[in-house]
Write a protein that holds these residues in place. Sequence first.
Motif, mmCIF file in Angstrom:
data_model
loop_
_atom_site.group_PDB
_atom_site.id
_atom_site.type_symbol
_atom_site.label_atom_id
_atom_site.label_comp_id
_atom_site.label_asym_id
_atom_site.label_seq_id
_atom_site.Cartn_x
_atom_site.Cartn_y
_atom_site.Cartn_z
ATOM 1 N N ASP A 66 0.849 -1.187 0.000
ATOM 2 C CA ASP A 66 0.000 0.000 0.000
ATOM 3 C C ASP A 66 0.886 1.238 0.000
ATOM 4 O OD1 ASP A 66 -2.442 -1.415 0.132
ATOM 5 O OD2 ASP A 66 -2.252 -1.595 2.320
ATOM 6 N N GLU A 67 0.491 2.223 -0.782
ATOM 7 C CA GLU A 67 1.258 3.469 -0.846
ATOM 8 C C GLU A 67 0.845 4.406 0.282
ATOM 9 O OE1 GLU A 67 0.905 5.355 -4.660
ATOM 10 O OE2 GLU A 67 1.876 3.683 -5.684
ATOM 11 N N GLN A 68 1.834 5.112 0.803
ATOM 12 C CA GLN A 68 1.605 6.188 1.762
ATOM 13 C C GLN A 68 2.249 7.425 1.157
ATOM 14 O OE1 GLN A 68 3.700 3.974 4.542
ATOM 15 N NE2 GLN A 68 1.940 2.812 5.229
ATOM 16 N N ILE A 69 1.410 8.356 0.737
ATOM 17 C CA ILE A 69 1.903 9.531 0.025
ATOM 18 C C ILE A 69 2.195 10.646 1.026
ATOM 19 C CG2 ILE A 69 1.351 11.296 -1.693
ATOM 20 C CD1 ILE A 69 -0.318 9.149 -3.164
ATOM 21 N N LEU A 70 3.449 11.108 1.001
ATOM 22 C CA LEU A 70 3.844 12.214 1.867
ATOM 23 C C LEU A 70 3.352 13.536 1.320
ATOM 24 C CD1 LEU A 70 5.750 9.980 2.935
ATOM 25 C CD2 LEU A 70 7.404 11.791 3.332
ATOM 26 N N TYR A 71 3.577 13.738 0.022
ATOM 27 C CA TYR A 71 3.100 14.963 -0.605
ATOM 28 C C TYR A 71 3.114 14.825 -2.114
ATOM 29 C CZ TYR A 71 8.051 16.366 -1.304
ATOM 30 O OH TYR A 71 9.367 16.423 -1.667
ATOM 31 N N PHE A 72 2.447 15.784 -2.738
ATOM 32 C CA PHE A 72 2.434 15.889 -4.196
ATOM 33 C C PHE A 72 3.248 17.116 -4.569
ATOM 34 C CE2 PHE A 72 -1.569 13.873 -2.951
ATOM 35 C CZ PHE A 72 -1.514 12.716 -3.715
ATOM 36 N N GLY A 73 3.876 17.074 -5.735
ATOM 37 C CA GLY A 73 4.614 18.222 -6.231
ATOM 38 C C GLY A 73 4.110 18.599 -7.613
ATOM 39 N N VAL A 74 3.661 19.830 -7.744
ATOM 40 C CA VAL A 74 3.195 20.352 -9.032
ATOM 41 C C VAL A 74 4.013 21.587 -9.383
ATOM 42 C CG1 VAL A 74 0.864 19.415 -8.815
ATOM 43 C CG2 VAL A 74 1.360 21.690 -7.908
ATOM 44 N N GLU A 75 3.598 22.287 -10.404
ATOM 45 C CA GLU A 75 4.323 23.445 -10.886
ATOM 46 C C GLU A 75 4.728 24.382 -9.744
ATOM 47 O OE1 GLU A 75 1.951 21.660 -14.087
ATOM 48 O OE2 GLU A 75 1.343 22.373 -12.101
ATOM 49 N N ASP A 76 5.999 24.791 -9.788
ATOM 50 C CA ASP A 76 6.600 25.719 -8.817
ATOM 51 C C ASP A 76 6.784 25.115 -7.420
ATOM 52 O OD1 ASP A 76 6.711 27.602 -10.851
ATOM 53 O OD2 ASP A 76 4.870 28.600 -10.227
ATOM 54 N N TRP A 77 6.748 23.803 -7.324
ATOM 55 C CA TRP A 77 7.027 23.128 -6.059
ATOM 56 C C TRP A 77 8.372 22.421 -6.181
ATOM 57 C CZ3 TRP A 77 2.740 20.687 -2.726
ATOM 58 C CH2 TRP A 77 1.638 21.543 -2.641
ATOM 59 N N TRP A 78 8.986 22.169 -5.040
ATOM 60 C CA TRP A 78 10.245 21.426 -4.973
ATOM 61 C C TRP A 78 9.934 19.990 -4.582
ATOM 62 C CZ3 TRP A 78 14.899 23.774 -6.108
ATOM 63 C CH2 TRP A 78 14.872 25.173 -6.202
ATOM 64 N N VAL A 79 10.652 19.026 -5.162
ATOM 65 C CA VAL A 79 10.519 17.624 -4.771
ATOM 66 C C VAL A 79 11.903 17.033 -4.522
ATOM 67 C CG1 VAL A 79 8.307 17.201 -5.918
ATOM 68 C CG2 VAL A 79 10.412 16.788 -7.157
ATOM 69 N N SER A 80 11.959 16.196 -3.495
ATOM 70 C CA SER A 80 13.222 15.557 -3.124
ATOM 71 C C SER A 80 12.950 14.610 -1.961
ATOM 72 C CB SER A 80 14.216 16.645 -2.680
ATOM 73 O OG SER A 80 15.416 16.090 -2.229
ATOM 74 N N ASP A 81 13.879 13.719 -1.706
ATOM 75 C CA ASP A 81 13.926 13.035 -0.415
ATOM 76 C C ASP A 81 15.029 13.766 0.332
ATOM 77 O OD1 ASP A 81 14.594 11.558 1.813
ATOM 78 O OD2 ASP A 81 14.414 9.627 0.813
ATOM 79 N N ILE A 82 14.644 14.699 1.169
ATOM 80 C CA ILE A 82 15.607 15.593 1.805
ATOM 81 C C ILE A 82 16.596 14.833 2.687
ATOM 82 C CG2 ILE A 82 14.210 16.247 3.813
ATOM 83 C CD1 ILE A 82 16.285 18.596 1.585
ATOM 84 N N ASP A 83 16.155 13.763 3.351
ATOM 85 C CA ASP A 83 17.054 12.963 4.192
ATOM 86 C C ASP A 83 18.130 12.311 3.335
ATOM 87 O OD1 ASP A 83 18.181 11.545 6.319
ATOM 88 O OD2 ASP A 83 16.587 10.049 6.394
ATOM 89 N N SER A 84 17.720 11.676 2.266
ATOM 90 C CA SER A 84 18.673 11.021 1.368
ATOM 91 C C SER A 84 19.574 12.046 0.688
ATOM 92 C CB SER A 84 17.917 10.195 0.317
ATOM 93 O OG SER A 84 18.808 9.607 -0.589
ATOM 94 N N PHE A 85 19.012 13.176 0.273
ATOM 95 C CA PHE A 85 19.766 14.218 -0.427
ATOM 96 C C PHE A 85 20.843 14.825 0.471
ATOM 97 C CE2 PHE A 85 20.125 18.717 -1.905
ATOM 98 C CZ PHE A 85 20.603 18.481 -3.183
ATOM 99 N N ILE A 86 20.472 15.199 1.678
ATOM 100 C CA ILE A 86 21.428 15.844 2.581
ATOM 101 C C ILE A 86 22.445 14.855 3.121
ATOM 102 C CG2 ILE A 86 21.656 16.945 4.857
ATOM 103 C CD1 ILE A 86 19.098 18.503 4.205
ATOM 104 N N ASN A 87 21.989 13.690 3.547
ATOM 105 C CA ASN A 87 22.877 12.726 4.202
ATOM 106 C C ASN A 87 23.493 11.706 3.257
ATOM 107 O OD1 ASN A 87 22.532 13.768 6.887
ATOM 108 N ND2 ASN A 87 20.443 12.991 6.785
ATOM 109 N N GLN A 88 23.058 11.724 1.981
ATOM 110 C CA GLN A 88 23.566 10.801 0.968
ATOM 111 C C GLN A 88 23.460 9.352 1.441
ATOM 112 O OE1 GLN A 88 24.966 11.874 -2.508
ATOM 113 N NE2 GLN A 88 23.167 12.897 -1.669
ATOM 114 N N ILE A 89 22.258 9.020 1.899
ATOM 115 C CA ILE A 89 21.930 7.663 2.337
ATOM 116 C C ILE A 89 20.822 7.128 1.438
ATOM 117 C CG2 ILE A 89 22.655 8.036 4.739
ATOM 118 C CD1 ILE A 89 19.658 8.452 5.435
ATOM 119 N N PRO A 90 20.641 5.787 1.401
ATOM 120 C CA PRO A 90 19.564 5.229 0.564
ATOM 121 C C PRO A 90 18.199 5.813 0.938
ATOM 122 C CG PRO A 90 21.058 3.497 1.243
ATOM 123 C CD PRO A 90 21.453 4.734 2.021
ATOM 124 N N SER A 91 17.435 6.117 -0.069
ATOM 125 C CA SER A 91 16.134 6.731 0.120
ATOM 126 C C SER A 91 15.115 5.737 0.662
ATOM 127 C CB SER A 91 15.639 7.281 -1.218
ATOM 128 O OG SER A 91 14.366 7.846 -1.066
#
Length: 193
Positions: A66-91
């Motif tokens: 089952d999916e658990q959606i944290l958020y949606f990203g549309v025009e002018d929004w930022w998308v990322s896995d901030i934990d993985s991006f900052i800490n360079q760990i598996p998402s």
Amino acid sequence: MTESLKKHIRQYIEIPDEKLERYCSAFKVKKLKKKDFLLKEGDICEAEGFVLNGCFKVFRTDKNADEQILYFGVEDWWVSDIDSFINQIPSQLNIQALEDSEILLISKKDKDRFYREIHEIESLMRLKFQMSIIALQRRIIDNLSKPSDERYQDFLKEYPQIAHRLTNIQIAAYLGVTPEFISRIRRKIVSRD
């Protein structure tokens, strides 16, 4: 391609044209087809993205698939896995296009460099992080204290530009309810109008 990014940035900070040009030139355009993944769980998030057009869901899948959606990203929004991006760990997250989409991506290396070189960019991202934390805090409080039908109504009011682009299943996965509940509440709203 970067005009909408420049406009977005100027909504939050004042920045000289030359610095803004330097920053925006580091972004690369990526086109994704509907259902393409920008990031898959287990991969390291190598870039942060600014959505030019289209729609993305940021989600994880539980042990029951089952999916658990944290958020949606549309025009002018930022998308990322901030934990993985900052800490360079598996998402722990997936980022998937719900429509054919275009996104501007900036690498961690470039982002870190601009934090050091252009203090306005660091100020921008501090503001964006604060706004994200506030939104997350409000969402947690709402999930803990509001009934499902009220959370659905709030979602419609808060994100009218997104709601009509999503399926009942996607909205349900975001709100933590069943798709059947969304169908019932939508019928109830239509019958009142």
